[in-house]
Motif scaffolding. Structure first.
Motif, PDB file in Angstrom:
ATOM      1  N   VAL A   8       4.014  10.177  36.061  1.00 53.35           N
ATOM      2  CA  VAL A   8       3.972   9.834  34.644  1.00 53.35           C
ATOM      3  C   VAL A   8       5.235  10.347  33.951  1.00 53.35           C
ATOM      4  O   VAL A   8       5.849  11.329  34.372  1.00 53.35           O
ATOM      5  CB  VAL A   8       2.723  10.423  33.968  1.00 53.35           C
ATOM      6  CG1 VAL A   8       1.477   9.653  34.336  1.00 53.35           C
ATOM      7  CG2 VAL A   8       2.556  11.896  34.319  1.00 53.35           C
ATOM      8  N   ALA A   9       5.584   9.678  32.855  1.00 55.32           N
ATOM      9  CA  ALA A   9       6.774  10.081  32.109  1.00 55.32           C
ATOM     10  C   ALA A   9       6.605  11.466  31.489  1.00 55.32           C
ATOM     11  O   ALA A   9       7.548  12.258  31.436  1.00 55.32           O
ATOM     12  CB  ALA A   9       7.070   9.045  31.030  1.00 55.32           C
ATOM     13  N   SER A  10       5.434  11.749  30.989  1.00 63.09           N
ATOM     14  CA  SER A  10       5.089  13.075  30.476  1.00 63.09           C
ATOM     15  C   SER A  10       3.931  13.583  31.336  1.00 63.09           C
ATOM     16  O   SER A  10       2.922  12.877  31.482  1.00 63.09           O
ATOM     17  CB  SER A  10       4.660  12.990  29.016  1.00 63.09           C
ATOM     18  OG  SER A  10       4.045  14.172  28.588  1.00 63.09           O
ATOM     19  N   PRO A  11       4.089  14.759  31.956  1.00 66.22           N
ATOM     20  CA  PRO A  11       5.005  15.854  31.650  1.00 66.22           C
ATOM     21  C   PRO A  11       6.273  15.955  32.497  1.00 66.22           C
ATOM     22  O   PRO A  11       6.898  17.026  32.517  1.00 66.22           O
ATOM     23  CB  PRO A  11       4.137  17.077  31.885  1.00 66.22           C
ATOM     24  CG  PRO A  11       3.267  16.670  33.027  1.00 66.22           C
ATOM     25  CD  PRO A  11       2.980  15.214  32.825  1.00 66.22           C
ATOM     26  N   ASN A  12       6.678  14.895  33.205  1.00 69.13           N
ATOM     27  CA  ASN A  12       7.952  15.000  33.925  1.00 69.13           C
ATOM     28  C   ASN A  12       9.110  15.271  32.969  1.00 69.13           C
ATOM     29  O   ASN A  12      10.002  16.083  33.264  1.00 69.13           O
ATOM     30  CB  ASN A  12       8.206  13.716  34.725  1.00 69.13           C
ATOM     31  CG  ASN A  12       7.655  13.808  36.137  1.00 69.13           C
ATOM     32  OD1 ASN A  12       8.102  14.642  36.923  1.00 69.13           O
ATOM     33  ND2 ASN A  12       6.673  12.971  36.459  1.00 69.13           N
TER      34      ASN A  12
END
Length: 636
Positions: A377-381
């Protein structure tokens, strides 16, 4: 004398919106009223003791006539009738009236009850005033239910409140319960349940709070209620791992533990200001727990739960705020790095380049109920990239000797891969990818965390912002955690992370994100939607609806430390107070046409700061000397 007193956080009970569960706290315990009564008292908690099923009811006898305190519906003599009251963090004052004319005799009584929690239990004081010219013989008849306490080890106080107990009898004491009440006279009775001498005060933290005043309707009250949300999470218990201990919730006995995620992730600058040097103790208490397999710490420091993808970023956020106000020990920065890297290793690398992490299913993320924002996923990356950059900065400042070049290179690679792998330009949103290659477009508010973390190029940021509109993420009373235009994932039952409302920290954090990225009009438009909360809650609940004023009646915690995010957004967003890890400070306010804002009692690194923000003029003074907006204020 602190600039704020507890009276400044008083709340008119007549304005309470659902859920109207009203609790008050001492430094070591909490207690609640019995709803729809003037004098009744419900459960209480004072770790390690829990008495959730404790019930104290009061009835009166006046000249041989029994008067009940139960707010029974119907006409005629229905007993003592509630007529309002006042909440403040450490006490609950309720008012009631009894006015009946019978047998050619007027009985007119005003009753005031004051409920004050103690170290373990509470004291209830009843004041009865005779409003007639008659003399009455009055007695009160308290009835304490035959409940016992539940003795729960501090290591077991987690998300769910402790249940009823069978351990110890509850101490019950009272004064003389009869009196002759003269015309226009007053009498007072006192009932004590448990061991009540209170311990600790909030004077220290009250002295650290910046004072905000404004002529903008709702703004000042919203700020104060946000601060009150933090004050009721404040515990000063001799057996807790830190003093103070900042609970995630705790008033109703649930989530008296501390989650790293919402402790550090929502209002780190304000919390650091409130804690002073003790913020370092709070950070260390999390580092001492095994966050690679835990998301929270119990009051004694014991780790609880599972690995949480946001824990490392949250602790780094709190450490950055702490560094802005005091030099950090390089050992602390090294420990933060070790924990962040260990937490990274807890989650598998992505299957394309190995740069991103697969954060697993909802149990490790933010617990949506539909398949959607999971795995890669974009968040939390994106937050992970921000945390690596920030650790590199802290290493440079403290001499922690971390591999800063590698950290910054890794951060940049993560940001690049977040966009390359997960951004869907046609949808104008991020996809999440499952291990077998399945992808989902979940229009979750978590995408704006990617924006805040600095991972969005201008075109991506513009596409994300375009979704901030009524009927999608914006409701009249807040924001929706999932866009109402997302038919696959939006729902109205679990508003925390699945739509129709949001976790209480999300809307003000979204406003703060917009202020941080040069969108002041949009930021104000988001935050102003929340001002109703300051008028209708003594402290903010875990979540609230976005399309109507109120919160779910049950199933969630009634208070939350992330309620501080409203004040954080005002201070660091609207007023533009930007503490830097090197101890310097810049102030770049964003005036609003709606009115004026004034801030006093901001003390930062030995500087006394005041400011007035008007639509056409901003005045900032540091130690009595006017400075220009944006001017760097060096540390002392």
């Amino acid at each position: 004398m602190p600039p704020y007193s507890l009276d400044d956080f008083s709340f008119d009970l007549r304005r309470a919106a659902p859920p109207a569960q009203l609790w008050v706290r001492s430094a070591t315990g909490t207690v609640t009223q019995l709803a729809n009564t003037v004098c009744g008292v419900g459960g209480w908690f004072a770790p390690p003791l829990a008495a959730p099923d404790s019930r104290l009811t009061i009835s009166f006898e006046v000249d041989g006539r029994r008067i009940v305190d139960a707010a029974r519906p119907g006409a005629g003599d229905r007993g003592l009738l509630p007529s309002g009251g006042t909440w403040r963090p450490d006490r609950l004052v309720r008012h009631g009236t009894y006015h009946q004319y019978a047998d050619s005799r007027l009985t007119s009584l005003a009753v005031e009850s004051t409920l004050v929690p103690g170290a373990a239990g509470y004291e209830l004081t009843l004041t009865i005033t005779n409003r007639s010219t008659n003399t009455h013989e009055v007695s009160i008849q308290p009835d304490l239910a035959a409940a016992k306490t539940h003795r729960v080890p501090l290591s077991e106080w987690g998300w769910v409140p402790p249940g009823p107990g069978t351990d110890d009898e509850i101490l019950f004491l009272h004064s003389d319960l009869t009196a002759t009440l003269r015309p226009r006279g007053t009498t007072t009775f006192t009932v004590t349940v448990g061991h009540t001498p209170p311990s600790g005060t909030l004077a220290d933290v009250l002295g650290r709070l910046p004072v905000l005043t404004s002529d903008i309707p709702g703004l000042e009250q919203y700020y104060r209620r946000s601060l009150a949300s933090g004050l009721v999470c404040w515990w000063d218990h001799p057996d807790f791992v830190t003093r103070p201990f900042i609970a995630t919730s705790g008033l109703d006995g649930g989530a008296l533990c501390a989650y790293a995620w919402d402790t550090g992730g929502y209002a780190p600058n304000l919390l650091s200001l409130m804690l002073g040097d003790r913020v370092v103790d709070v950070i260390e208490s999390f580092l001492d727990a095994d966050l690679t397999d835990r998301y929270a710490i119990a009051p004694d420091g014991t780790g609880l739960g599972v690995a949480y993808a946001y824990s490392g970023w949250s602790l780094v956020s709190l450490a950055r705020a702490a560094a802005a106000e005091r030099p950090l020990d390089p050992t602390l920065v090294s420990r933060l790095y070790d924990v962040l890297i260990a937490l990274d290793k807890r989650f598998q690398p992505d299957d394309q380049t190995g740069v991103l992490r697969d954060y697993g299913d909802q149990s490790n993320l933010l617990e949506m109920r539909s398949t959607g924002w999971e795995h890669v996923v974009a968040s939390p990356n994106a937050e992970r990239a921000w945390a690596l950059d920030t650790l590199a900065d802290l290493s440079d400042l403290t001499g922690a000797a971390l591999p800063t070049a590698d950290l910054r290179e890794s951060a940049q690679q993560i940001r690049t891969e977040v966009i390359r792998q997960l951004w869907d330009a046609d949808a104008g949103w991020f996809r999440s990818r499952y291990p077998d290659g399945h992808t989902e477009l979940a229009y979750s508010i978590q995408a704006y965390d990617v924006f805040r973390a600095g991972a969005c190029p201008p075109d991506v940021a513009a596409a994300l912002i375009s979704h901030l509109r009524p009927g999608a993420f914006l409701g009249e009373y807040g924001v929706s955690s999932v866009s109402a235009e997302d038919p696959l994932h939006y729902e109205t039952a679990d508003i925390d992370w699945s739509g129709a409302g949001a976790y209480t920290g999300e809307a003000p954090q979204l406003a703060l994100t917009l202020w941080e990225h040069g969108e002041p009009d949009r930021a104000w438009d988001v935050l102003r939607r929340l001002f109703w909360m300051g008028e209708h809650y003594p402290y903010f609940p875990q979540d609230h609806y976005s399309d109507k004023p109120g919160a779910p009646a049950s199933g969630r915690r009634i208070n939350i430390i992330a309620g501080l995010t409203g004040a954080e957004s005002l201070l660091t967003g609207l007023l533009g107070i930007h503490p830097q890890p090197d101890g310097s400070l810049t102030i770049t306010p964003s005036p609003v046409a709606a009115g004026n804002v004034r801030l006093t009692n901001l003390n930062y690194r030995g500087h006394a700061i005041e400011m007035t923000v008007e639509p056409r003029r901003t005045t900032i003074t540091v130690d009595g000397r006017e400075v220009a907006p944006g001017q760097v204020i060096p540390p002392r």
